[in-house]
Enzyme design. Sequence first.
Site, mmCIF file in Angstrom:
data_model
loop_
_atom_site.group_PDB
_atom_site.id
_atom_site.type_symbol
_atom_site.label_atom_id
_atom_site.label_comp_id
_atom_site.label_asym_id
_atom_site.label_seq_id
_atom_site.Cartn_x
_atom_site.Cartn_y
_atom_site.Cartn_z
ATOM 1 N N PRO A 112 34.736 55.196 26.442
ATOM 2 C CA PRO A 112 34.085 56.504 26.341
ATOM 3 C C PRO A 112 35.108 57.627 26.150
ATOM 4 O O PRO A 112 36.259 57.493 26.545
ATOM 5 C CB PRO A 112 33.388 56.657 27.697
ATOM 6 N N ASP A 113 34.657 58.681 25.538
ATOM 7 C CA ASP A 113 35.523 59.835 25.283
ATOM 8 C C ASP A 113 35.628 60.625 26.584
ATOM 9 O O ASP A 113 35.010 61.652 26.760
ATOM 10 C CB ASP A 113 34.879 60.675 24.169
ATOM 11 N N PHE A 114 36.464 60.108 27.488
ATOM 12 C CA PHE A 114 36.417 60.610 28.862
ATOM 13 C C PHE A 114 37.128 61.926 29.051
ATOM 14 O O PHE A 114 37.010 62.581 30.067
ATOM 15 C CB PHE A 114 36.978 59.575 29.829
ATOM 16 N N ARG A 115 37.930 62.347 28.060
ATOM 17 C CA ARG A 115 38.647 63.609 28.245
ATOM 18 C C ARG A 115 37.816 64.818 27.803
ATOM 19 O O ARG A 115 38.191 65.945 28.064
ATOM 20 C CB ARG A 115 39.984 63.599 27.503
ATOM 21 N N ASN A 186 46.691 56.450 24.642
ATOM 22 C CA ASN A 186 45.565 55.861 25.383
ATOM 23 C C ASN A 186 46.014 55.249 26.709
ATOM 24 O O ASN A 186 47.125 54.750 26.821
ATOM 25 C CB ASN A 186 44.879 54.805 24.524
ATOM 26 N N ASP A 188 43.904 52.995 28.231
ATOM 27 C CA ASP A 188 42.962 51.903 28.447
ATOM 28 C C ASP A 188 43.616 50.526 28.494
ATOM 29 O O ASP A 188 42.975 49.533 28.814
ATOM 30 C CB ASP A 188 41.868 51.944 27.367
ATOM 31 N N HIS A 205 50.884 58.489 27.934
ATOM 32 C CA HIS A 205 50.104 59.111 29.008
ATOM 33 C C HIS A 205 49.940 58.171 30.197
ATOM 34 O O HIS A 205 49.066 58.364 31.026
ATOM 35 C CB HIS A 205 48.751 59.589 28.475
ATOM 36 N N CYS A 216 55.638 57.425 49.633
ATOM 37 C CA CYS A 216 56.967 56.806 49.753
ATOM 38 C C CYS A 216 57.490 56.312 48.408
ATOM 39 O O CYS A 216 58.594 55.779 48.329
ATOM 40 C CB CYS A 216 56.949 55.664 50.769
ATOM 41 N N CYS A 240 53.213 52.931 54.227
ATOM 42 C CA CYS A 240 53.178 54.277 54.819
ATOM 43 C C CYS A 240 51.772 54.875 54.856
ATOM 44 O O CYS A 240 51.591 55.989 55.317
ATOM 45 C CB CYS A 240 54.120 55.205 54.049
#
Length: 358
Positions: A112-115, A186, A188, A205, A216, A240
Site C-alpha cells: 500500500p502507498d503508506f506514505r 522502499n 518492504d 530508507h 542501549c 535494558c
Amino acid sequence: MISLLILPRCCTINVKSKGRILTGKGLSRLHYVHRKISSRFVCVQKLDLNGNGYSGVLGCQKSFQRGISGGGHGGRKQSMTLDDIAKGIREKEYKRIVVIAGAGISTPSGIPDFRSPGSGLYDNLQKYNLPYAEAIFAINYFHHNPKPFFALAKELYPGNYRPCLTHYFIRLLHDKGQLLRMYTQNIDGLERMAGIPDKKLVEAHGTFATATCTLCRRKYQGEDLHNDIMEGTVPHCSYCKGIIKPDIVFFGEELPQQFFLYLTDFPMADLLIVMGTSLEVEPFASLSGAVRSSVSRLLINRELVGPFAWGSSRQSDVAELGDVVSGVRKLADALGWMPELEALMADDRQKASKKREE
Ligand SMILES: [Zn+2]
C-alpha cells in the site's frame, strides 16, 4: 502531495517564509515538499510535533542538485532507444549498472502507498490520533508513542508480500554479473526476498531485516521481533528493557552509512536505470544526475521525473513511460530474458510455498 525532502548539510538554500528569508542554518535538514512549482522552485512545508509549522518557497533546487551531481545538459533530444539499451546490456557493454528504485516497483506486489495521507493505511491509523500523518515516521513521536509505527510494521512486515517481475529483473542483472548496486527507497524488503544480496543493495530508507534498541543500541535481527510485531506488542530489549526499533530511517534520522557508497558507485556506473520513483525525495532525486555525462540513463516510470522532466535530459537518455512492470517486461523481451525470468520466479514461488508448509 507531501513528501520528504532531506537537504544536504553542505548546501546553502533560501526559503522565503512569511516574507522572511531563512538561509542555511535557519533551516532544519527536514522539510516536506508540499508541491512543485517549477523545475527550480518547490513549495516546502515544515511541521513539528504539535502540528505547528511554516511553509515557504524553496528556490535553487539546482544548486543543491549540483552538490552531488554536476549540472545538466540542457534539454537535448533523445537519440537512443530501449533496444539500444537492451543491446548494450545483452552484449555486456554495460557491466556496472546502477538501479534507483522507489515505491512504484512495489505497488504491483500490493504494497500500500503508506506514505501518502488519505491512503487506506493512514485511515486505519486514525484510532491512534496521530497529530499529523507523517508523525508515524517521526522519531520524536516514536519515543512518545511507538504503537502506530508497530501497527504499520505488522502490515508491512516481510512475508506478507511477494516480489514482482521488476524485483526479479534486477536480481537477474545481478546473476549476470552486471549489477553494480541497487539503491532503493522502499522498506518492504522485496529486493532481498527476490535474492538481491546485501552487498548489492542500499536500502536508503532502512530495513526491517535488522533492529536496534533505542536505549542501549544493542543490535537485533528482524526475526527476533517477529512474534512481538505479529501479536501487536511493542518489542522490548532483553537487556535494558528499552524499545527495539526496526532499522527504518525516520524523519529526523541520518541516512544509513551505506548510502554514501554513491560517492564511488555513481562515477563508476556505465548505465543508470531509474524505475518507479517520483524522484522528489532528496537526496535521492539528485542521484540521477550523479553519473558521468556520457552515461546512458533509462527511466522506466509512469511519467517523466527528475532531470528527465526538468529539461536537463541528455542525448543518451531513454524514457519508457507507462506501467513499470510493462516497461520492464518490454526490456526483458528485447533482451531475450523472459524465459529465464519466468523460471526464476517460478522457482522462488515454489521455495516460498515449501517454506510456508514447513
Ligand atoms: Zn537495550
